[in-house]
Design an enzyme around this catalytic site. Structure first.
Site, PDB file in Angstrom:
ATOM      1  N   ASP A 156       0.836  -1.209   0.000  1.00  0.00           N
ATOM      2  CA  ASP A 156       0.000   0.000   0.000  1.00  0.00           C
ATOM      3  C   ASP A 156       0.871   1.259   0.000  1.00  0.00           C
ATOM      4  O   ASP A 156       2.108   1.185  -0.046  1.00  0.00           O
ATOM      5  CB  ASP A 156      -0.963  -0.044   1.196  1.00  0.00           C
ATOM      6  CG  ASP A 156      -2.321   0.563   0.870  1.00  0.00           C
ATOM      7  OD1 ASP A 156      -2.393   1.424  -0.025  1.00  0.00           O
ATOM      8  OD2 ASP A 156      -3.321   0.177   1.520  1.00  0.00           O
ATOM      9  N   ASP A 226      -9.364   3.723  -3.778  1.00  0.00           N
ATOM     10  CA  ASP A 226     -10.079   2.515  -3.371  1.00  0.00           C
ATOM     11  C   ASP A 226     -11.474   2.397  -4.001  1.00  0.00           C
ATOM     12  O   ASP A 226     -12.104   3.395  -4.322  1.00  0.00           O
ATOM     13  CB  ASP A 226     -10.267   2.507  -1.851  1.00  0.00           C
ATOM     14  CG  ASP A 226      -8.980   2.170  -1.121  1.00  0.00           C
ATOM     15  OD1 ASP A 226      -7.927   2.055  -1.774  1.00  0.00           O
ATOM     16  OD2 ASP A 226      -9.040   2.023   0.108  1.00  0.00           O
TER      17      ASP A 226
END
Ligand SMILES: *[C@@H]1O[C@H](CO)[C@@H](O)[C@H](O)[C@H]1NC(C)=O
Length: 408
Positions: A156, A226
């Site tokens: 991430d 996202d």
């Protein structure tokens, strides 16, 4: 040296040069030739689902629900699996409440079921949920992951340096190059690949146009922020995918993010569009639902073999919008109604009613990869088949069909 020997030496020098190139280009493990299929904990219950219990339940559900037979094989645990601090030697530590026997025991059990195990971390000093990130610990973490025998790692982008040296949870600054951080972790994974080759996902949210360089760094890359589980996210990500299909190929795929099919947030039509578009765009297909409780209609969508076969086709080329005569031009930020992409034995056509219900008709002669003449076709969700020179479907708002047209 005989001329035979000389050419043998030349060939072996050439071969090792090619090998070095391959090493530079990709993590040299031959993985990621088709989009990854599996499940991830995050969309199920965020931090609460990052546990051995969820991992093992999911693995067993893969088998009992027939998902393993369809190709879903990765059980991926997302953020929040570790403790808040590294141990005294600097190692990441599985949260003992969530992983009473540690990670390796669960990995072994999941491998014993013929499945694979994925884990999550972050390029920054902390993960997005503020657990320890790999910044400065890349080699140590990669070694631990290899020793745990994990198969997949999602890296991430939170708590990385931003403008003026700030270290915010998220940074979207175009001045910051995220590439070096992913190169560092890629190289750390390559260094331990003799212990365990690990599939590498670049979760940098599409920063620095990752699709242009991602194939040199990992096996898939997130193309957007996202998927938040709302319809707007599906539109935003689907629209992004429509312009960057050319960068996605076997060994390195655009990742449209984890699915929200079976999470109770989309209508049935929207779930068909979400799954169908992700499948024909050759995204990894990562289920985000709780398989203990998933409803029948959602499970049926996730188990659609025709779409899975299209997603996993060996050619590995994503569908993208095409403009039939008289149709409006694509609009930025919208999902275009007409999509097509090549398959090893035909062409897939996707029709989307995200912009409104209607009758969607296409002459095969207008479809890239087809042409004049009669073709056999089959629609993936209904199983409807036909032969001819065109197709026509009435679609309700937000619905989607995927038609495989056979050319061989
Ligand atoms: C398909 O082709 C026919 C004959 O050329 C034409 O009349 C028709 O408008 C076309 N349909 C579409 C949807 O393009």
């Amino acid at each position: 040296m005989s001329s035979n020997m000389r050419s043998a030496v030349a060939i072996s020098i050439l071969a090792s040069a090619l090998q070095v190139n391959a090493l530079e280009r990709r993590i040299p493990d031959g993985q990621g030739l088709t989009p990854l299929m599996g499940w991830s904990s995050w969309n199920v219950a965020q931090c609460d689902a990052a546990s051995a219990r969820y991992a093992l339940d999911t693995a067993n559900n893969f088998i009992s629900l027939g998902l393993k037979d369809l190709g879903y094989d990765h059980v991926n645990i997302d953020d929040c699996w570790s403790t808040r601090e590294r141990d005294s030697e600097g190692n990441l530590v599985p949260d003992p409440n969530k992983w009473p026997n540690g990670i390796r025991a669960v990995v072994d059990e999941i491998h014993g079921l013929g499945l694979k195990f994925g884990l999550y971390g972050c390029a920054g000093t902390l993960t997005c949920a503020s657990f320890p990130g790999s910044w400065g610990y890349e080699e140590q973490d990669a070694r631990l992951l290899a020793e745990w025998d994990i198969d997949f790692w999602k890296h991430d982008n939170c708590f990385t340096p931003c403008d003026n040296g700030a270290l915010p949870q998220t940074c979207w600054s175009g001045n910051i190059d995220t590439r070096p951080w992913y190169a560092t972790f890629r190289d750390a994974l390559i260094a331990v690949s003799d212990i365990k080759p690990i599939t590498f996902n670049l979760c940098n949210w599409g920063r620095n146009s990752v699709w242009e360089w991602g194939a040199d760094y990992g096996h898939s890359w997130r193309i957007e922020g996202d998927n938040w589980g709302d319809w707007e996210s599906v539109i935003r990500i689907g629209a992004r995918a429509s312009t960057i299909a050319e960068f996605s190929r076997p060994g390195g795929f655009n990742d449209l993010d984890m699915l929200f099919v079976g999470n109770g947030v989309l209508t049935e039509s929207q779930e068909r569009l979400h799954f169908g578009l992700w499948a024909i765009a050759k995204s990894p297909l990562i289920i985000g639902a709780d398989l203990n409780t998933i409803g029948d209609s959602s499970l049926t969508i996730l188990k659609n073999k025709a779409l899975i076969d299209i997603n996993q086709d060996s050619l590995g080329v994503p569908a993208e919008p095409f403009v039939p005569p008289g149709a409006p031009a694509p609009v930025n930020g919208q999902i275009y109604p007409y999509w097509a992409g090549p398959l090893s034995d035909g062409v897939v056509i996707g029709l989307s009613a995200a912009n409104g219900a209607g009758t969607f008709s296409v002459n095969f002669s207008d479809v890239p990869g087809l042409g004049e003449g009669s073709f056999s076709w089959e629609e993936a969700y209904s199983g409807t088949t036909g032969t001819g020179t065109s197709i026509s479907f009435d679609l309700a708002q937000d619905d989607f069909v995927a038609i495989k047209v056979t050319t061989q």
